[in-house]
Motif scaffolding. Structure first.
Motif, mmCIF file in Angstrom:
data_model
loop_
_atom_site.group_PDB
_atom_site.id
_atom_site.type_symbol
_atom_site.label_atom_id
_atom_site.label_comp_id
_atom_site.label_asym_id
_atom_site.label_seq_id
_atom_site.Cartn_x
_atom_site.Cartn_y
_atom_site.Cartn_z
ATOM 1 N N ALA A 80 -66.126 15.608 84.142
ATOM 2 C CA ALA A 80 -64.594 16.251 83.705
ATOM 3 C C ALA A 80 -64.718 16.820 83.096
ATOM 4 O O ALA A 80 -64.009 17.866 83.203
ATOM 5 C CB ALA A 80 -64.167 14.930 84.064
ATOM 6 N N ALA A 81 -65.278 16.614 82.168
ATOM 7 C CA ALA A 81 -65.292 18.160 81.335
ATOM 8 C C ALA A 81 -65.426 19.073 81.479
ATOM 9 O O ALA A 81 -65.220 20.180 80.619
ATOM 10 C CB ALA A 81 -65.919 17.196 79.679
ATOM 11 N N ALA A 82 -66.931 19.127 82.018
ATOM 12 C CA ALA A 82 -67.300 19.749 82.218
ATOM 13 C C ALA A 82 -65.981 21.190 83.139
ATOM 14 O O ALA A 82 -66.043 22.593 83.340
ATOM 15 C CB ALA A 82 -68.274 20.598 83.149
ATOM 16 N N LEU A 83 -65.499 20.381 84.238
ATOM 17 C CA LEU A 83 -64.652 20.406 85.549
ATOM 18 C C LEU A 83 -63.659 21.062 84.737
ATOM 19 O O LEU A 83 -62.719 22.521 85.059
ATOM 20 C CB LEU A 83 -64.285 19.470 86.536
ATOM 21 C CG LEU A 83 -63.750 19.504 87.629
ATOM 22 C CD1 LEU A 83 -64.754 21.557 88.653
ATOM 23 C CD2 LEU A 83 -63.245 18.155 88.338
ATOM 24 N N ALA A 84 -62.403 20.709 83.512
ATOM 25 C CA ALA A 84 -61.648 21.018 82.972
ATOM 26 C C ALA A 84 -61.801 22.480 82.092
ATOM 27 O O ALA A 84 -61.185 23.476 82.465
ATOM 28 C CB ALA A 84 -61.546 20.118 81.658
ATOM 29 N N GLU A 85 -63.800 22.917 82.195
ATOM 30 C CA GLU A 85 -63.897 24.071 81.486
ATOM 31 C C GLU A 85 -63.822 25.574 82.614
ATOM 32 O O GLU A 85 -63.617 26.078 82.544
ATOM 33 C CB GLU A 85 -65.011 24.451 80.138
ATOM 34 C CG GLU A 85 -65.090 25.175 80.119
ATOM 35 C CD GLU A 85 -66.532 25.563 79.560
ATOM 36 O OE1 GLU A 85 -67.368 26.170 79.060
ATOM 37 O OE2 GLU A 85 -66.989 24.003 79.218
ATOM 38 N N GLU A 86 -64.139 24.156 84.025
ATOM 39 C CA GLU A 86 -64.346 25.702 85.207
ATOM 40 C C GLU A 86 -62.735 25.881 86.002
ATOM 41 O O GLU A 86 -62.645 27.383 86.300
ATOM 42 C CB GLU A 86 -65.263 24.884 85.536
ATOM 43 C CG GLU A 86 -65.746 25.513 86.695
ATOM 44 C CD GLU A 86 -67.096 26.753 86.300
ATOM 45 O OE1 GLU A 86 -66.951 27.574 86.859
ATOM 46 O OE2 GLU A 86 -67.696 26.769 85.614
ATOM 47 N N ALA A 87 -62.302 24.898 85.931
ATOM 48 C CA ALA A 87 -61.632 25.431 86.219
ATOM 49 C C ALA A 87 -59.628 26.202 85.349
ATOM 50 O O ALA A 87 -59.532 26.807 85.922
ATOM 51 C CB ALA A 87 -60.395 23.025 86.462
ATOM 52 N N GLY A 88 -60.281 25.847 83.895
ATOM 53 C CA GLY A 88 -58.653 26.637 83.029
ATOM 54 C C GLY A 88 -59.775 28.308 83.119
ATOM 55 O O GLY A 88 -59.235 28.936 82.739
ATOM 56 N N LYS A 89 -60.760 28.204 84.167
ATOM 57 C CA LYS A 89 -61.407 29.812 83.649
ATOM 58 C C LYS A 89 -60.595 30.603 84.844
ATOM 59 O O LYS A 89 -60.137 31.504 84.905
ATOM 60 C CB LYS A 89 -62.840 29.539 84.492
ATOM 61 C CG LYS A 89 -64.380 29.330 83.022
ATOM 62 C CD LYS A 89 -64.538 29.743 83.487
ATOM 63 C CE LYS A 89 -66.152 29.577 82.323
ATOM 64 N NZ LYS A 89 -67.549 28.850 82.950
#
Length: 593
Positions: free
Chosen positions: A584-593
Motif C-alpha cells: 500500500a505504501a509503495a502503491l501510494a507512491e506509484e499512484a501519486g506519480k
C-alpha cells in the motif's frame, strides 16, 4: 503313536509357542532319524527361516522339494526366504510354482503379485491379485496391494475403491489408511486425506509411515511447525530412510531456508543415490540459491517423481544439438504459469534449424497462436509426426541457462489490438490508477494454501487515494467477490468484477491479456496471470510466501525472468498483513506519480 510322531507333536507345540530354536532341534532329531521325511524337512526349513538362518533354510527346503515336488507350501516358503534375502528372480520362480500347484490359495497369488509388481511386470501383477481375490474376495491384503498397483498406474478411482474395500474388511489396517490418505492428497482432497492420516497416526503413533505421512500433509496445509516436529520424529525413528530426510528438508524449504533444506536432501542422496525425489528436491534448493547449473540438472529428475506428469514418447529426447531440419515436439507440463514462463525458449529452439511443434494446455492455444508461437497444438489432441521431443521445462537445462544468461527479452507475450481496444472502451467507466488483482491459484497445487491469499488481505490497497481495484480472478477464488459484497459495510471495499464479460469466445487468456494491457499495474499471488503480465512487460507486483518457490530465488525484490516485476515477500511465516502494508505504501507512491 511312534516316538517320531510324538516328537513331531512336541516340536509343533514348541513352534506354535515361538520357541523356534527348541522346535528346530526337535525337527532335526526327526530328520536325522528319517532323512526321507519331507514334512519334517519342510518344518525344519521354516524354523531355520524364522531364526534368520536363511542359507540353511534354503538347503533344507530344497531337500524337501526333491522328496515331494507336489507340495505348494515348500515352494512358497522357498520363495519367501529368497524374497527376504533379496533374490527377486528366485523368489518369483518359487512363488509362481507354488501358485501353480495350489491355484486356490489366495496368499500365494497375492505374494506372487507383490513380486511381479516390484519387477514392474504390472499386467501380470494385476492378474495375480485378481486370482487372489477370486480365491478369497474378503482378503484385505490383496485389495490393499491391488490399490498400490493401481496408484502406481495412475488409476486413481480404482485405487481409491481398493483401499476403501481393504479398510472395510480391516478397519485397523494402518498401511491402507496411510496410502488412501496419500492418494487423496495427490488428488487435492486434503481435508479427507488429513482424516485418514490422523486416524493412522492415532492408531499407531510409532509407525513411521503414519508419522511421516501426517507430517507431509500438514506441510501441504501450511501447518509447518507441526509438520516439522512430525518429520523430525519420523527421522528419529528411521534415520537411514532417505525419503524422511527429504520430507524434513522440505519443511525447511517452506520456512524460507533452502540452504538447510539442501543439507537434508544431500544426506538423502548419500543414503540412496538413486532417489529421484531427493535429486529433484536438491535441484529446486540449488535453483533457489542461484546455482542454475546444478539446479537444472537436479530438476530433470522430476520426470521420475509421481507428482509430476511429464510425458514421454518413443522418439528420442533432444539434447540441445543442431536439429538439421528435423521436427521437434516441445510439450508443456505442470501449470499455466510454467508454460507462460518457459514458452520464451521456443525461438531459441527454432534457431537450431528444425521444424518446431508446440503442444500446450488447450486454454493457452489461442493466446500463444496470437503471439506468434509456431505450430501451437492442444496438449490433449492428436499430434503430427515428429522426430525428437523435449519437455518445455527441460529447455533451461538443455540450453544450459545460467543466472547471467536467462532469456529475459520482454515482451514475448501480447494481447490482440482489437481486444485491447474493446476493453479500453469498457474500462473507461473506471477512471483512476487501475490495478488488476489476482489472489487465488489452482487449489489442487500442493502448496496452494501457502501461495494463495484471501481477498480480504488486499484491503489496504483500497485505501490508497485514486486507486481503482479490478478483479482479474477467474474460476476458484471468484466466489470471494460475492462474499466480499455481502460483508458488513465497514469491512467491504470496492473491487470491479469483469467475469460476466470474460471469455465469451472461450479465449479467457486473450481477454486477460487485453485487460492487463489497459491497466496501470497488476498485483498477484504466485500464479499464472503473474507470468502473463511479466511476459507482456506489464508492471506487475507479486506477493510471495515466506518460503517462496524456487523460481523466485532468495532475498531479492526483482526477478531475472521479468524486468518489469517487483517481488513483495512475507517477512513472517503466513503473515500477509505486513506484505500488503508495504504494498500500500509503495502503491501510494506509484499512484501519486
Amino acid at each position: 503313536m511312534s516316538h517320531d510322531d510324538s516328537l513331531l507333536q512336541t516340536a509343533l507345540e514348541l513352534h506354535r509357542a515361538q520357541r523356534f530354536d527348541e522346535a528346530r532341534a526337535a525337527y532335526q532329531q526327526i530328520v536325522d532319524a528319517q532323512p526321507q521325511r519331507a514334512d519334517a524337512l519342510g518344518l525344519l526349513g521354516i524354523a531355520l527361516r524364522q531364526l534368520g538362518r536363511y542359507a540353511e533354510a534354503v538347503e533344507t527346503l530344497r531337500r524337501a522339494v526333491a522328496l515331494d515336488p507336489t507340495q505348494a507350501a515348500l515352494f512358497g516358503n522357498l520363495g519367501e526366504i529368497h524374497r527376504l534375502m533379496g533374490n527377486a528372480d528366485e523368489a518369483l520362480a518359487y512363488y509362481a510354482e507354488a501358485a501353480r500347484l495350489a491355484p486356490f490359495v489366495a496368499e500365494l497369488h497375492n505374494n506372487l503379485g507383490s513380486l511381479l509388481q516390484n519387477a514392474r511386470r504390472f499386467d501380470e501383477a494385476a492378474a495375480s491379485y485378481a486370482a487372489a481375490l477370486r480365491c478369497d474376495p474378503n482378503y484385505a491384503e490383496a485389495h490393499y496391494n491391488l490399490g498400490n498397483l493401481q496408484q502406481i498406474r495412475r488409476q486413481w478411482d480404482q485405487a481409491d475403491q481398493s483401499y476403501r474395500r481393504a479398510l472395510a474388511l480391516r478397519p485397523d489396517f494402518v498401511p491402507a489408511k496411510c496410502n488412501l490418505g496419500n492418494l487423496l492428497r495427490e488428488r487435492g482432497m486434503l481435508a479427507e486425506a488429513l482424516q485418514w492420516l490422523e486416524s493412522a497416526y492415532a492408531q499407531d503413533p510409532d509407525a513411521v509411515p503414519a508419522v511421516s505421512n501426517l507430517g507431509v500433509i500438514l506441510q501441504d496445509l501450511g501447518r509447518t511447525d507441526e509438520a516439522q516436529r512430525l518429520c523430525e520424529r519420523a527421522l528419529a525413528l528411521a534415520p537411514q530412510r532417505a525419503e524422511l530426510h527429504v520430507n524434513l528438508g522440505t519443511t525447511y524449504k517452506d520456512l524460507g531456508d533452502p540452504a538447510t533444506a539442501l543439507r537434508f536432501y544431500e544426506r538423502a542422496l548419500e543414503l540412496d543415490p538413486n532417489s529421484y525425489h531427493a535429486a529433484h528436491s536438491r535441484g529446486t534448493a540449488l535453483l533457489a540459491l542461484g546455482d542454475f547449473v546444478g539446479g537444472w540438472a537436479g530438476y530433470e529428475q522430476r520426470a521420475h517423481c509421481e507428482q509430476f506428469d511429464t510425458r514421454d514418447f518413443p522418439q528420442p529426447r533432444w539434447n540441445g544439438g543442431s536439429l538439421s531440419g528435423r521436427t521437434i515436439l516441445i510439450h508443456a507440463e505442470q501449470g499455466f504459469g510454467d508454460t507462460l514462463q518457459f514458452i520464451r525458449y521456443v525461438p531459441l529452439v527454432a534457431e537450431r534449424g528444425g521444424n518446431v511443434l508446440v503442444a500446450v494446455q488447450p486454454l493457452l492455444v489461442p493466446l500463444l497462436q496470437a503471439c506468434g508461437v509456431p505450430n501451437v497444438l492442444p496438449l490433449d489432441g492428436p499430434l503430427p509426426p515428429f522426430e525428437v521431443h523435449v519437455p518445455l521445462m527441460s529447455l533451461p537445462h538443455v540450453l544450459r541457462t545460467t543466472l547471467e544468461t536467462v532469456p529475459a527479452n520482454v515482451p514475448y507475450l501480447a494481447a490482440q489490438p482489437e481486444r485491447i481496444a474493446r476493453w479500453r472502451d469498457r474500462l473507461q467507466n473506471y477512471p483512476g490508477f487501475r490495478v488488476g488483482l489476482v489472489w487465488q491459484g489452482r487449489p489442487a497445487h500442493h502448496r496452494d494454501c501457502l501461495r494463495s491469499i484471501p481477498l480480504k488481505a488486499f484491503r489496504p490497497l483500497a485505501d490508497v487515494p485514486g486507486v481503482r481495484l479490478i478483479s482479474l480472478q477467474l474460476g476458484p477464488g471468484s466466489e470471494q467477490l460475492v462474499a466480499l459484497a455481502e460483508q458488513a459495510e465497514s469491512d467491504r471495499f470496492p473491487v470491479i468484477d469483469l467475469r460476466p464479460e470474460y471469455g465469451a469466445d472461450g479465449a479467457v487468456f486473450m481477454d486477460s491479456a487485453a485487460v492487463i494491457a489497459n491497466l496501470d499495474l497488476v498485483i498477484a499471488c504466485d500464479t499464472g496471470l503473474a507470468h502473463l503480465a511479466g511476459g507482456m512487460a506489464a508492471p506487475v507486483w507479486v506477493a510471495l510466501p515466506f518460503g517462496a518457490e524456487w523460481r523466485w530465488m532468495q532475498n531479492r525484490d526483482d526477478s531475472p525472468w521479468y524486468p518489469t516485476m517487483r517481488l513483495f515477500r512475507q517477512t513472517k511465516f503466513r503473515d500477509w498483513h505486513g506484505v500488503f502494508q508495504r504494498m500500500a505504501a509503495a502503491l501510494a507512491e506509484e499512484a501519486g506519480k
